[in-house]
Scaffold this motif. Structure first.
Motif, PDB file in Angstrom:
ATOM      1  N   GLU A 165       0.835  -1.200   0.000  1.00  0.00           N
ATOM      2  CA  GLU A 165       0.000   0.000   0.000  1.00  0.00           C
ATOM      3  C   GLU A 165       0.872   1.253   0.000  1.00  0.00           C
ATOM      4  O   GLU A 165       1.971   1.254   0.541  1.00  0.00           O
ATOM      5  CB  GLU A 165      -0.889   0.008   1.242  1.00  0.00           C
ATOM      6  CG  GLU A 165      -1.769  -1.227   1.368  1.00  0.00           C
ATOM      7  CD  GLU A 165      -2.459  -1.316   2.718  1.00  0.00           C
ATOM      8  OE1 GLU A 165      -2.505  -0.289   3.435  1.00  0.00           O
ATOM      9  OE2 GLU A 165      -2.939  -2.405   3.057  1.00  0.00           O
ATOM     10  N   VAL A 166       0.360   2.318  -0.596  1.00  0.00           N
ATOM     11  CA  VAL A 166       1.055   3.592  -0.578  1.00  0.00           C
ATOM     12  C   VAL A 166       1.174   4.071   0.860  1.00  0.00           C
ATOM     13  O   VAL A 166       0.189   4.113   1.598  1.00  0.00           O
ATOM     14  CB  VAL A 166       0.307   4.645  -1.419  1.00  0.00           C
ATOM     15  CG1 VAL A 166       0.923   6.033  -1.227  1.00  0.00           C
ATOM     16  CG2 VAL A 166       0.344   4.260  -2.895  1.00  0.00           C
ATOM     17  N   LYS A 167       2.367   4.420   1.262  1.00  0.00           N
ATOM     18  CA  LYS A 167       2.575   4.886   2.629  1.00  0.00           C
ATOM     19  C   LYS A 167       1.951   6.262   2.799  1.00  0.00           C
ATOM     20  O   LYS A 167       2.096   7.136   1.971  1.00  0.00           O
ATOM     21  CB  LYS A 167       4.068   4.920   2.950  1.00  0.00           C
ATOM     22  CG  LYS A 167       4.651   3.525   3.000  1.00  0.00           C
ATOM     23  CD  LYS A 167       6.071   3.551   3.539  1.00  0.00           C
ATOM     24  CE  LYS A 167       6.580   2.131   3.687  1.00  0.00           C
ATOM     25  NZ  LYS A 167       5.743   1.320   4.586  1.00  0.00           N
ATOM     26  N   GLY A 168       1.240   6.414   3.909  1.00  0.00           N
ATOM     27  CA  GLY A 168       0.592   7.683   4.177  1.00  0.00           C
ATOM     28  C   GLY A 168      -0.812   7.762   3.635  1.00  0.00           C
ATOM     29  O   GLY A 168      -1.453   8.790   3.730  1.00  0.00           O
ATOM     30  N   ALA A 169      -1.314   6.667   3.034  1.00  0.00           N
ATOM     31  CA  ALA A 169      -2.648   6.705   2.452  1.00  0.00           C
ATOM     32  C   ALA A 169      -3.695   6.958   3.523  1.00  0.00           C
ATOM     33  O   ALA A 169      -3.704   6.312   4.559  1.00  0.00           O
ATOM     34  CB  ALA A 169      -2.938   5.388   1.736  1.00  0.00           C
ATOM     35  N   ALA A 170      -4.566   7.907   3.259  1.00  0.00           N
ATOM     36  CA  ALA A 170      -5.640   8.201   4.191  1.00  0.00           C
ATOM     37  C   ALA A 170      -6.703   7.121   4.102  1.00  0.00           C
ATOM     38  O   ALA A 170      -6.912   6.522   3.057  1.00  0.00           O
ATOM     39  CB  ALA A 170      -6.244   9.571   3.871  1.00  0.00           C
ATOM     40  N   VAL A 171      -7.380   6.885   5.204  1.00  0.00           N
ATOM     41  CA  VAL A 171      -8.420   5.867   5.229  1.00  0.00           C
ATOM     42  C   VAL A 171      -9.707   6.463   4.695  1.00  0.00           C
ATOM     43  O   VAL A 171     -10.180   7.488   5.161  1.00  0.00           O
ATOM     44  CB  VAL A 171      -8.634   5.352   6.663  1.00  0.00           C
ATOM     45  CG1 VAL A 171      -9.775   4.359   6.699  1.00  0.00           C
ATOM     46  CG2 VAL A 171      -7.359   4.700   7.174  1.00  0.00           C
ATOM     47  N   GLY A 172     -10.290   5.825   3.697  1.00  0.00           N
ATOM     48  CA  GLY A 172     -11.558   6.269   3.135  1.00  0.00           C
ATOM     49  C   GLY A 172     -12.696   5.432   3.675  1.00  0.00           C
ATOM     50  O   GLY A 172     -12.572   4.783   4.703  1.00  0.00           O
ATOM     51  N   SER A 173     -13.795   5.417   2.950  1.00  0.00           N
ATOM     52  CA  SER A 173     -14.951   4.657   3.407  1.00  0.00           C
ATOM     53  C   SER A 173     -14.985   3.294   2.752  1.00  0.00           C
ATOM     54  O   SER A 173     -14.576   3.133   1.618  1.00  0.00           O
ATOM     55  CB  SER A 173     -16.239   5.417   3.051  1.00  0.00           C
ATOM     56  OG  SER A 173     -16.332   5.585   1.645  1.00  0.00           O
TER      57      SER A 173
END
Length: 274
Positions: free
Chosen positions: A207-215
């Motif tokens: 996963e891309v580091k720093g990815a924000a959590v979505g829904s």
């Protein structure tokens, strides 16, 4: 160097040239005016595979550079960017997603977590999701099981806006350790009965580091299929080079703060999810 903090991790918007070169990744990853994101590939299906990915965006030009090891020597590896460009949250799976308990995490079982194919990372030609199983246009591991891949692709604005919601997955395992894909290892692929399961099962994911959590989308993946929400499998640093990158970045931040008279950087703790 710019360090952006988004979500619960640190995204590297620019990386020192010496560090990138030590990974064997160069060129567009340092493009002026671009944004670079790091992905660490962690094994699935006890494959022993790992690797590092750099995604570099300059306008709508996406450069993908991958160096992975522990792949099946001499065999092609289907590879893709999975995930959502609609703000939905997907993660890399783990062994608990082997819902039929046959000891192999199939692509169908894993897709519930990492989502459908968004871009097929082919070596040439189109990169549409429909090319996901075109193994003749996928990279082939060398005799040591290493894959080195680099390609620049023009993408849509939706990918630009949601690049941090996408994950890299490589496919191909050798369950019976005979250094090839065959039907004896794990039977037929559920995606195409003409292919062995070994050829389509995921071997790693990152996963891309720093990815924000979505829904989480209702129904699991965007095309349907299951309604159970799965927890993310944390992606950990697997090799010393990756750790070196973070050490260099941390050092640069501290030096910059000292020069500007700002206090020391406070280390944040993260939760169990990626």
């Amino acid at each position: 160097m710019i360090v952006k903090r988004t979500g619960r991790r640190v995204v590297l918007a620019a990386i020192p040239a010496a560090v990138v070169l030590s990974l064997g990744l160069s060129g567009p990853a340092l493009a002026e005016g671009g944004k670079a994101y790091q992905i660490d590939l962690a094994q699935l299906n006890a494959s022993g595979s790992s690797g590092t990915v750099m995604l570099t965006l300059k306008g709508k030009q996406l450069t993908v550079q991958i160096e992975s090891k522990g792949m099946v020597p001499g065999q092609p590896s289907a590879q893709h960017l999975h995930g959502s460009t609609k703000g939905h949250d997907f993660h890399c799976p783990d062994a608990t997603d082997d819902t039929d308990g046959d000891g192999v995490l199939s692509n169908t079982e894993a897709t519930h977590d990492y989502g459908d194919i968004n871009i097929s990372l082919t070596t040439g030609g189109d990169t549409k999701p429909t090319s996901g199983l075109d193994v003749l246009r996928m990279p082939v591991a060398d005799a040591k099981g290493t894959i080195r891949y680099k390609r620049t692709i023009e993408v849509g604005q939706d990918v630009v806006d949601h690049i941090k919601d996408l994950h890299v997955v490589q496919h191909g395992i050798d369950r019976n350790k005979n250094k090839k894909y065959d039907f004896e290892g794990a039977g037929k692929s559920e995606l195409d009965p003409k292919l062995p399961q070994e050829a389509t099962a995921p071997t790693n994911c990152g996963e891309v580091k720093g990815a924000a959590v979505g829904s989480i989308p209702v129904g699991g993946i965007e095309t349907g299929g299951g309604s159970t929400e799965h927890a993310a499998a944390p992606v950990t640093m697997r090799d010393g080079v990756a750790i070196t990158i973070l050490a260099v970045v941390a050092g640069a931040v501290i030096i910059g703060r000292k020069r500007s008279g700002v206090g020391p950087v406070r280390r944040e703790t993260t939760g169990g999810g990626a």
